[in-house]
Design a protein around this motif. Structure first.
Motif, PDB file in Angstrom:
ATOM      1  N   LEU A 102       0.828  -1.216   0.000  1.00  0.00           N
ATOM      2  CA  LEU A 102       0.000   0.000   0.000  1.00  0.00           C
ATOM      3  C   LEU A 102       0.858   1.261   0.000  1.00  0.00           C
ATOM      4  O   LEU A 102       0.543   2.252  -0.675  1.00  0.00           O
ATOM      5  CB  LEU A 102      -0.918  -0.005   1.223  1.00  0.00           C
ATOM      6  N   ILE A 103       1.951   1.230   0.756  1.00  0.00           N
ATOM      7  CA  ILE A 103       2.838   2.405   0.798  1.00  0.00           C
ATOM      8  C   ILE A 103       3.472   2.633  -0.568  1.00  0.00           C
ATOM      9  O   ILE A 103       3.558   3.769  -1.057  1.00  0.00           O
ATOM     10  CB  ILE A 103       3.914   2.209   1.890  1.00  0.00           C
ATOM     11  N   HIS A 104       3.894   1.551  -1.220  1.00  0.00           N
ATOM     12  CA  HIS A 104       4.521   1.686  -2.542  1.00  0.00           C
ATOM     13  C   HIS A 104       3.491   2.146  -3.577  1.00  0.00           C
ATOM     14  O   HIS A 104       3.811   2.955  -4.455  1.00  0.00           O
ATOM     15  CB  HIS A 104       5.146   0.358  -2.953  1.00  0.00           C
ATOM     16  N   ASP A 128      -8.539  -6.205  -0.565  1.00  0.00           N
ATOM     17  CA  ASP A 128      -8.025  -7.367   0.158  1.00  0.00           C
ATOM     18  C   ASP A 128      -6.822  -6.991   1.020  1.00  0.00           C
ATOM     19  O   ASP A 128      -6.687  -7.458   2.169  1.00  0.00           O
ATOM     20  CB  ASP A 128      -7.630  -8.456  -0.840  1.00  0.00           C
ATOM     21  N   MET A 129      -5.953  -6.134   0.504  1.00  0.00           N
ATOM     22  CA  MET A 129      -4.806  -5.674   1.295  1.00  0.00           C
ATOM     23  C   MET A 129      -5.275  -4.892   2.521  1.00  0.00           C
ATOM     24  O   MET A 129      -4.746  -5.065   3.629  1.00  0.00           O
ATOM     25  CB  MET A 129      -3.885  -4.808   0.433  1.00  0.00           C
ATOM     26  N   LEU A 130      -6.274  -4.031   2.331  1.00  0.00           N
ATOM     27  CA  LEU A 130      -6.797  -3.257   3.453  1.00  0.00           C
ATOM     28  C   LEU A 130      -7.413  -4.159   4.509  1.00  0.00           C
ATOM     29  O   LEU A 130      -7.240  -3.946   5.723  1.00  0.00           O
ATOM     30  CB  LEU A 130      -7.827  -2.235   2.946  1.00  0.00           C
ATOM     31  N   GLU A 131      -8.137  -5.179   4.078  1.00  0.00           N
ATOM     32  CA  GLU A 131      -8.739  -6.109   5.030  1.00  0.00           C
ATOM     33  C   GLU A 131      -7.672  -6.908   5.770  1.00  0.00           C
ATOM     34  O   GLU A 131      -7.819  -7.202   6.963  1.00  0.00           O
ATOM     35  CB  GLU A 131      -9.682  -7.054   4.291  1.00  0.00           C
ATOM     36  N   THR A 132      -6.584  -7.254   5.073  1.00  0.00           N
ATOM     37  CA  THR A 132      -5.493  -7.977   5.728  1.00  0.00           C
ATOM     38  C   THR A 132      -4.857  -7.132   6.824  1.00  0.00           C
ATOM     39  O   THR A 132      -4.596  -7.611   7.934  1.00  0.00           O
ATOM     40  CB  THR A 132      -4.424  -8.369   4.690  1.00  0.00           C
ATOM     41  N   SER A 151       0.179   7.196   3.896  1.00  0.00           N
ATOM     42  CA  SER A 151      -0.008   6.684   2.537  1.00  0.00           C
ATOM     43  C   SER A 151      -1.484   6.533   2.184  1.00  0.00           C
ATOM     44  O   SER A 151      -1.913   6.900   1.085  1.00  0.00           O
ATOM     45  CB  SER A 151       0.712   5.339   2.393  1.00  0.00           C
ATOM     46  N   LEU A 152      -2.276   5.999   3.112  1.00  0.00           N
ATOM     47  CA  LEU A 152      -3.698   5.812   2.827  1.00  0.00           C
ATOM     48  C   LEU A 152      -4.418   7.149   2.714  1.00  0.00           C
ATOM     49  O   LEU A 152      -5.361   7.289   1.936  1.00  0.00           O
ATOM     50  CB  LEU A 152      -4.333   4.942   3.913  1.00  0.00           C
ATOM     51  N   SER A 153      -3.987   8.137   3.490  1.00  0.00           N
ATOM     52  CA  SER A 153      -4.574   9.479   3.350  1.00  0.00           C
ATOM     53  C   SER A 153      -4.236  10.061   1.979  1.00  0.00           C
ATOM     54  O   SER A 153      -5.068  10.718   1.349  1.00  0.00           O
ATOM     55  CB  SER A 153      -4.063  10.402   4.458  1.00  0.00           C
ATOM     56  N   ASN A 154      -3.014   9.834   1.512  1.00  0.00           N
ATOM     57  CA  ASN A 154      -2.630  10.324   0.188  1.00  0.00           C
ATOM     58  C   ASN A 154      -3.448   9.660  -0.914  1.00  0.00           C
ATOM     59  O   ASN A 154      -3.699  10.264  -1.966  1.00  0.00           O
ATOM     60  CB  ASN A 154      -1.141  10.082  -0.056  1.00  0.00           C
ATOM     61  N   LEU A 155      -3.861   8.414  -0.675  1.00  0.00           N
ATOM     62  CA  LEU A 155      -4.691   7.722  -1.660  1.00  0.00           C
ATOM     63  C   LEU A 155      -6.148   8.178  -1.610  1.00  0.00           C
ATOM     64  O   LEU A 155      -6.941   7.795  -2.482  1.00  0.00           O
ATOM     65  CB  LEU A 155      -4.625   6.214  -1.420  1.00  0.00           C
ATOM     66  N   GLY A 156      -6.489   8.975  -0.602  1.00  0.00           N
ATOM     67  CA  GLY A 156      -7.848   9.505  -0.520  1.00  0.00           C
ATOM     68  C   GLY A 156      -8.755   8.762   0.436  1.00  0.00           C
ATOM     69  O   GLY A 156      -9.967   8.997   0.451  1.00  0.00           O
ATOM     70  N   LEU A 157      -8.199   7.870   1.261  1.00  0.00           N
ATOM     71  CA  LEU A 157      -9.018   7.126   2.216  1.00  0.00           C
ATOM     72  C   LEU A 157      -9.346   8.028   3.401  1.00  0.00           C
ATOM     73  O   LEU A 157      -8.455   8.609   4.025  1.00  0.00           O
ATOM     74  CB  LEU A 157      -8.264   5.884   2.698  1.00  0.00           C
TER      75      LEU A 157
END
Length: 632
Positions: A102-104, A128-132, A151-157
């Motif tokens: 996710l970071i990459h 699936d990665m988020l659930e893991t 990283s997840l904030s940058n992706l818009g989560l």
């Protein structure tokens, strides 16, 4: 923990002569279990800092070397988000491997637009990665945990999603086990969320408390600079401690770290003079290769916002910028000139370069950029060497566009041209029109009054200078005189009033102080001297500079109207005896209005210790002014 405490007690009992056999056996048993000779055990610290929580002290922690798996190596080599998603679909992995993916993906997604980044979160493989990560949150490494929030904030989560909530809750529980660098990185994320109104109050409060308790652990300049820029705005007490750390670590700062700290101070309006001096000293010691134009520009901006003057650093910055001038954009030139003007720093070669930069590329300057450049020149009363060519280019660039300026900026631009004696009648007619005055009524009362005074000064230029018809009155709708605030006299003004009162032979009818004029200026003191240099009563004399026009009697034959002006330290350019443009125009206007101006600068007045010296000084200045007038 119990075994360690019993072991230490056993060592103490061994040193005691009354130690029992049982205590000896206890020591022997614990020694065998620990496997450490007692001298080495005594060398260990008896206690660890409370801030380290329940884990082992740093020196007792086992040095674990993690070996990257094949999936980790492949993810790091992937060049697109799709490649990372495909690797995860084929191989799967643990929560930490999912976090690495996710970071990459977040790093690679920065090169794409926002819409594509949002689509990545909808991909089943990404879900699936988020659930893991969510299901195995307790085994995610500390550094991975903090990086995932970014990283997840940058992706818009959004922070309200289950995964982000789990990450925040886990970070809250682990705060005492995070290193100070990880805390600073987490504070960076928390402050960004606060600025967007999405902050977690519990996490923010606890995090700031940890940062304040453990601030002595901070030893990395880059972490310190980041923390000041982000978390410092959330806690004033933390910022106080961070400023102490800056003084301690300033010698280790790179030029970029100095820039970040200076911008952090300016953004929070913290004028910490010891910190700014330390930063300036160490920045001045840096080689020229580190002092690039963007860094110098940010430092000039920070200095101007904090009103901090450091002459050696300003000299160095100005000389370093000269070779970069041809490469600067019009926006950079505007920002540089504006910052230096606010600092009252007139570096002649650099400002000549600004003027030449405009003449070489006048077509690339916007009206806004040119107006700000002219305003900077006017503030410092700077006239380019090739002024005719320069102002010709200025008027050509403004033709057809100046009327589109915002009313306040248009007033500033026309006022600046009046200071520089380059105003065009069309400009003045536009801002002195009665209908234009109604556009300057928005904003704070002090702001509105300031611009109305500028309109008076523009009207005075039209009336007194060769630009307009002589004797024309100020336009209707502008204030009739300058409002003078009570109780705002400086020490220089009070001393001047007392000395002039002595010159007026203590006759109140022969002296005016704090005279509000229709030209938009305030005269500190006014006298009228007859042909024998004796003060004359002012009550019945005509006074065209007053709102009411004064009395009906004309000045006696050979009389002179004297205007005393107290020039404070703030009225001059930095490290210079040259007046700023505003005060140079005031002196010029009063002279054109028929006054003999007696200038009283602070650097002369401070040398006068006794009242008789001050009176004698004013008499000499008055005699010199009369002699100059007679010579004309």
């Amino acid at each position: 923990m119990t075994a360690r405490i019993l072991g230490r007690w056993a060592h103490l009992l061994l040193r005691c002569p009354q130690a029992s056999a049982a205590s000896s056996r206890l020591q022997a048993a614990t020694a065998q279990r620990a496997g450490t000779p007692w001298p080495l055990a005594w060398a260990r610290p008896a206690a660890k800092p409370l801030c380290l929580g329940h884990g082992l002290p740093e020196e007792e922690q086992p040095s674990i070397k993690f070996k990257l798996s094949e999936l980790d190596e492949l993810v790091k080599k992937a060049g697109t988000p799709e490649a990372v998603l495909q690797l995860w679909a084929e191989r799967g992995g643990s929560a930490n491997q999912a976090g690495l993916c996710l970071i990459h993906i977040s790093r690679l997604a920065l090169k794409k637009d926002r819409a594509e980044s949002a689509n990545l979160l909808q991909d089943p493989r990404c879900v699936d990665m988020l659930e893991t990560v969510n299901s195995q949150i307790s085994v995610v490494w500390n550094g991975m945990l903090v990086s995932l929030l970014h990283s997840l904030s940058n992706l818009g989560l959004l922070p309200s999603t289950p995964v982000m909530q789990s990450l925040q809750t886990e970070a809250l529980w682990r705060l005492r086990r995070l290193t100070y660098r990880q805390l600073a990185y987490l504070a960076d994320w928390v402050s960004a969320r606060h600025s967007q109104g999405q902050g977690n109050e519990m996490l923010s409060t606890t995090l700031l408390k940890q940062l304040e308790l453990r601030w002595t652990e901070l030893d990395n300049p880059r972490t310190l600079a980041t923390l000041m820029a982000r978390a410092g705005a959330l806690s004033s007490s933390l910022m106080d401690r961070l400023e102490d750390k800056v003084l301690e670590l300033a010698e280790k700062f790179s030029a970029e770290d100095i820039r970040k700290v200076a911008l952090a101070l300016s953004s929070q309006r913290r004028r910490s003079v010891p910190v700014l001096r330390a930063l300036s000293y160490h920045l001045r010691e840096k080689p020229s290769s580190e002092l690039q134009a963007p860094l110098l520009l940010d430092m000039a901006f920070a200095y101007s916002k904090l009103n901090f003057h450091h002459t050696p650093m300003l000299e160095r910055m100005s000389s370093e910028l000269l070779p970069w001038l041809p490469e600067l954009s019009p926006a950079d030139v505007m920002r540089w000139s504006k910052a230096l003007a606010l600092l009252k720093w007139l570096h002649l070669p650099l400002f000549e370069g600004f003027a030449q930069h405009f003449m070489n590329g006048s077509e690339s300057y916007s009206t806004l950029q040119l107006s700000n450049l002219i305003l900077s020149f006017a503030r410092l009363n700077f006239q380019p060497t090739n002024r005719e060519k320069f102002y010709k280019k200025v008027h050509e660039a403004l033709r057809g566009s100046w009327l589109g300026l915002e009313p306040f900026l248009l007033t500033d631009m026309v006022w600046s041209l009046c200071v520089l004696q380059q105003a065009v009648p069309d400009y003045i007619a536009a801002v002195t029109d009665t209908n234009f005055h109604t556009k300057l009524t928005e904003g704070a009362a002090s702001h509105v009054v300031s611009y109305k005074l500028k309109l008076l000064q523009i009207a005075a230029s039209r009336q007194l200078e060769p630009l307009g018809a002589p004797g024309e009155c100020p336009p209707a709708g502008t204030p009739s005189a300058v409002p003078v605030k009570a109780g705002t006299h400086t020490a220089l003004q009070r001393g001047l009033h007392a000395a002039v009162q002595t010159l007026a032979e203590n006759r109140t009818s022969a002296l005016r102080t704090n005279v509000s004029t229709v030209y938009g200026w305030v005269i500190d003191a006014e006298l009228v001297l007859d042909a024998e240099n004796k003060p004359v009563d002012l009550e019945n004399l005509v006074a065209p500079h007053l709102p009411g026009g004064g009395g009906a009697d004309l000045l006696p034959q050979g009389a002179h109207r004297m205007a005393f002006l107290a020039w404070e330290f703030s009225h001059f350019c930095c490290k210079s005896k040259d007046l700023l443009g505003r005060f140079a125009m005031q002196k010029r206007h009063l002279q054109l209005a028929g006054f003999l101006v007696v200038e009283v600068p602070y650097f002369d007045w401070l040398e006068l210790k006794f009242d008789w010296q001050k009176v004698s000084y004013l008499k000499d200045k008055m005699g010199h002014a009369v002699a100059e007038e007679m010579a004309k």
